[in-house]
Enzyme design. Sequence first.
Site, PDB file in Angstrom:
ATOM      1  N   ASN A   1      23.558  23.775  33.190  1.00  0.00           N
ATOM      2  CA  ASN A   1      23.667  25.227  33.093  1.00  0.00           C
ATOM      3  C   ASN A   1      22.355  25.974  33.361  1.00  0.00           C
ATOM      4  O   ASN A   1      22.353  27.192  33.409  1.00  0.00           O
ATOM      5  CB  ASN A   1      24.202  25.548  31.681  1.00  0.00           C
ATOM      6  CG  ASN A   1      24.236  27.009  31.377  1.00  0.00           C
ATOM      7  OD1 ASN A   1      24.952  27.763  32.043  1.00  0.00           O
ATOM      8  ND2 ASN A   1      23.430  27.439  30.414  1.00  0.00           N
TER       9      ASN A   1
ATOM     10  N   TYR B   1      17.027  31.548  44.842  1.00  0.00           N
ATOM     11  CA  TYR B   1      18.199  31.558  43.956  1.00  0.00           C
ATOM     12  C   TYR B   1      19.479  31.435  44.786  1.00  0.00           C
ATOM     13  O   TYR B   1      20.331  30.589  44.513  1.00  0.00           O
ATOM     14  CB  TYR B   1      18.204  32.845  43.133  1.00  0.00           C
ATOM     15  CG  TYR B   1      19.222  32.876  42.006  1.00  0.00           C
ATOM     16  CD1 TYR B   1      19.026  32.133  40.845  1.00  0.00           C
ATOM     17  CD2 TYR B   1      20.380  33.656  42.100  1.00  0.00           C
ATOM     18  CE1 TYR B   1      19.960  32.165  39.807  1.00  0.00           C
ATOM     19  CE2 TYR B   1      21.308  33.691  41.067  1.00  0.00           C
ATOM     20  CZ  TYR B   1      21.093  32.952  39.925  1.00  0.00           C
ATOM     21  OH  TYR B   1      22.016  32.977  38.897  1.00  0.00           O
TER      22      TYR B   1
ATOM     23  N   ASP C   1      17.933  22.728  25.068  1.00  0.00           N
ATOM     24  CA  ASP C   1      17.233  23.823  25.744  1.00  0.00           C
ATOM     25  C   ASP C   1      15.754  23.465  25.816  1.00  0.00           C
ATOM     26  O   ASP C   1      15.246  22.714  24.977  1.00  0.00           O
ATOM     27  CB  ASP C   1      17.412  25.142  24.957  1.00  0.00           C
ATOM     28  CG  ASP C   1      17.159  26.390  25.800  1.00  0.00           C
ATOM     29  OD1 ASP C   1      18.139  27.025  26.230  1.00  0.00           O
ATOM     30  OD2 ASP C   1      15.970  26.706  26.051  1.00  0.00           O
TER      31      ASP C   1
ATOM     32  N   THR D   1      22.613  38.572  29.516  1.00  0.00           N
ATOM     33  CA  THR D   1      21.965  37.438  28.844  1.00  0.00           C
ATOM     34  C   THR D   1      20.457  37.683  28.842  1.00  0.00           C
ATOM     35  O   THR D   1      19.993  38.768  29.182  1.00  0.00           O
ATOM     36  CB  THR D   1      22.244  36.119  29.598  1.00  0.00           C
ATOM     37  OG1 THR D   1      21.591  36.189  30.877  1.00  0.00           O
ATOM     38  CG2 THR D   1      23.734  35.882  29.823  1.00  0.00           C
TER      39      THR D   1
ATOM     40  N   LYS E   1      21.848  28.168  44.608  1.00  0.00           N
ATOM     41  CA  LYS E   1      23.192  28.351  44.039  1.00  0.00           C
ATOM     42  C   LYS E   1      24.259  28.010  45.088  1.00  0.00           C
ATOM     43  O   LYS E   1      25.305  27.458  44.751  1.00  0.00           O
ATOM     44  CB  LYS E   1      23.362  29.764  43.481  1.00  0.00           C
ATOM     45  CG  LYS E   1      22.478  30.036  42.249  1.00  0.00           C
ATOM     46  CD  LYS E   1      22.823  29.121  41.073  1.00  0.00           C
ATOM     47  CE  LYS E   1      22.103  29.494  39.792  1.00  0.00           C
ATOM     48  NZ  LYS E   1      22.449  28.643  38.650  1.00  0.00           N
TER      49      LYS E   1
HETATM   50  N1  LIG Z   1      23.148  36.177  33.607  1.00  0.00           N
HETATM   51  C1  LIG Z   1      23.708  36.345  34.805  1.00  0.00           C
HETATM   52  O1  LIG Z   1      23.902  37.472  35.282  1.00  0.00           O
HETATM   53  C2  LIG Z   1      24.119  35.129  35.605  1.00  0.00           C
HETATM   54  C3  LIG Z   1      24.943  35.328  36.720  1.00  0.00           C
HETATM   55  C4  LIG Z   1      25.311  34.235  37.474  1.00  0.00           C
HETATM   56  C5  LIG Z   1      24.874  32.969  37.121  1.00  0.00           C
HETATM   57  N2  LIG Z   1      24.066  32.802  36.025  1.00  0.00           N
HETATM   58  C6  LIG Z   1      23.620  31.454  35.709  1.00  0.00           C
HETATM   59  O2  LIG Z   1      23.965  31.123  34.401  1.00  0.00           O
HETATM   60  C7  LIG Z   1      23.076  30.108  33.913  1.00  0.00           C
HETATM   61  C8  LIG Z   1      22.624  30.458  32.509  1.00  0.00           C
HETATM   62  O3  LIG Z   1      21.884  31.656  32.585  1.00  0.00           O
HETATM   63  P1  LIG Z   1      21.922  32.785  31.466  1.00  0.00           P
HETATM   64  O4  LIG Z   1      22.195  34.046  32.158  1.00  0.00           O
HETATM   65  O5  LIG Z   1      22.754  32.362  30.324  1.00  0.00           O
HETATM   66  O6  LIG Z   1      20.360  32.812  31.088  1.00  0.00           O
HETATM   67  P2  LIG Z   1      19.563  32.745  29.713  1.00  0.00           P
HETATM   68  O7  LIG Z   1      18.135  33.007  30.096  1.00  0.00           O
HETATM   69  O8  LIG Z   1      20.165  33.633  28.691  1.00  0.00           O
HETATM   70  O9  LIG Z   1      19.700  31.226  29.250  1.00  0.00           O
HETATM   71  C9  LIG Z   1      19.107  30.192  29.986  1.00  0.00           C
HETATM   72  C10 LIG Z   1      18.469  29.186  29.044  1.00  0.00           C
HETATM   73  O10 LIG Z   1      17.897  28.157  29.863  1.00  0.00           O
HETATM   74  C11 LIG Z   1      16.709  27.712  29.233  1.00  0.00           C
HETATM   75  N3  LIG Z   1      15.835  27.045  30.192  1.00  0.00           N
HETATM   76  C12 LIG Z   1      14.979  27.593  31.092  1.00  0.00           C
HETATM   77  N4  LIG Z   1      14.310  26.633  31.761  1.00  0.00           N
HETATM   78  C13 LIG Z   1      14.754  25.447  31.261  1.00  0.00           C
HETATM   79  C14 LIG Z   1      14.427  24.088  31.528  1.00  0.00           C
HETATM   80  N5  LIG Z   1      13.484  23.759  32.433  1.00  0.00           N
HETATM   81  N6  LIG Z   1      15.082  23.116  30.846  1.00  0.00           N
HETATM   82  C15 LIG Z   1      16.010  23.433  29.909  1.00  0.00           C
HETATM   83  N7  LIG Z   1      16.346  24.712  29.584  1.00  0.00           N
HETATM   84  C16 LIG Z   1      15.727  25.700  30.254  1.00  0.00           C
HETATM   85  C17 LIG Z   1      16.100  28.983  28.657  1.00  0.00           C
HETATM   86  O11 LIG Z   1      15.193  28.668  27.592  1.00  0.00           O
HETATM   87  C18 LIG Z   1      17.337  29.745  28.189  1.00  0.00           C
HETATM   88  O12 LIG Z   1      17.598  29.520  26.810  1.00  0.00           O
HETATM   89  C19 LIG Z   1      21.975  30.000  34.963  1.00  0.00           C
HETATM   90  O13 LIG Z   1      22.218  28.890  35.799  1.00  0.00           O
HETATM   91  C20 LIG Z   1      22.113  31.284  35.757  1.00  0.00           C
HETATM   92  O14 LIG Z   1      21.635  31.154  37.080  1.00  0.00           O
HETATM   93  C21 LIG Z   1      23.692  33.857  35.261  1.00  0.00           C
END
Ligand SMILES: NC(=O)c1ccc[n+]([C@@H]2O[C@H](COP(=O)([O-])OP(=O)(O)OC[C@H]3O[C@@H](n4cnc5c(N)ncnc54)[C@H](O)[C@@H]3O)[C@@H](O)[C@H]2O)c1
Length: 268
Positions: A93, A159, A40, A194, A163
């Site tokens: 991710n 976004y 991370d 999250t 995506k």
């Molecule tokens: N939460 C939702 O509703 C949702 C829905 C659809 C898709 N997603 C996708 O799921 C994935 C994970 O998101 P999440 O919801 O678990 O978010 P989250 O914010 O809980 O976790 C994301 C993590 O990515 C890390 N991060 C940010 N920039 C970074 C970088 N440059 N390098 C390495 N790490 C980095 C952050 O520190 C964080 O710990 C993303 O791709 C998001 O687009 C999330």
Amino acid sequence: MTIPFDLNGGAAVITGAGSGIGRASALSFAARGCAVVASDLDGARADETAELVRAAGGEAASLAVDVSNHEDLEALRDLGISRFGRIDVVMNNVGVLAMGPPESLPIEAWQRVVDLNLMSVARSNLVFLPLLLDQGRGHIVNTASASGLLAYGFDRLPYVSTKHAVVGLSEALALYLAPQGVGLTCVCPSGVITNILEQISFHGDATTPRAPQHPLVGPDVVGELVADAVVAGQFLVVTAPEIHDELRERANDPEAYMQRMIKEQLDA
Ligand SMILES: NC(=O)c1ccc[n+]([C@@H]2O[C@H](COP(=O)([O-])OP(=O)(O)OC[C@H]3O[C@@H](n4cnc5c(N)ncnc54)[C@H](O)[C@@H]3O)[C@@H](O)[C@H]2O)c1
């Protein structure tokens, strides 16, 4: 034809694994006997994930990795190999958002989202694909979004664009990898509870957000779906099955679908 993958005895590297879906996937992989390197941008969070995996009886290492940096991804590959002697699963991710009216989004905001959501996958491919192709086995997981299948709102253009690009990239890459023994899963969740709000930059006047009207799920649900999909060699993971009805509606009559979406916007 699917390419099932037995996680038991394998090793996975995950980016953005310090929180949310990445952390939950680390725990679900580990529960199936797969060692995990949790990475991370926030190294302390990655360490926490590794601790959680170990506390649950799994094997884990952790590393601070910024997915905008090619050398960081090489360091992630090297740590996976030095700690576990192998890398079988690579989960790309990380995803961030820039929100606001389309005419308010500065190019810098677009560039950040394109770099972290899309170019990070291109970088990962350069670093990890040679390894998986040499082995002739393994699995890639790309986290896209329901917003990569359908454009639900106008307030997050970078976004939705990136995506959609990750879904297209994943479809094309799966075709290339399958004959070489490597599987691919594309994860398209609807709302997941999250810390994703931390990753949003806001621009211009506030808009009324429009997101998929699907039930929210916890990240643990997504982690389990992802791990099961890797084991089964399943390509697409969604958290809301109703998205299939929406996709069918659009496929049946794309013009009528879009006119319905526009009418809903006008009526909102
Ligand atoms: N939460 C939702 O509703 C949702 C829905 C659809 C898709 N997603 C996708 O799921 C994935 C994970 O998101 P999440 O919801 O678990 O978010 P989250 O914010 O809980 O976790 C994301 C993590 O990515 C890390 N991060 C940010 N920039 C970074 C970088 N440059 N390098 C390495 N790490 C980095 C952050 O520190 C964080 O710990 C993303 O791709 C998001 O687009 C999330």
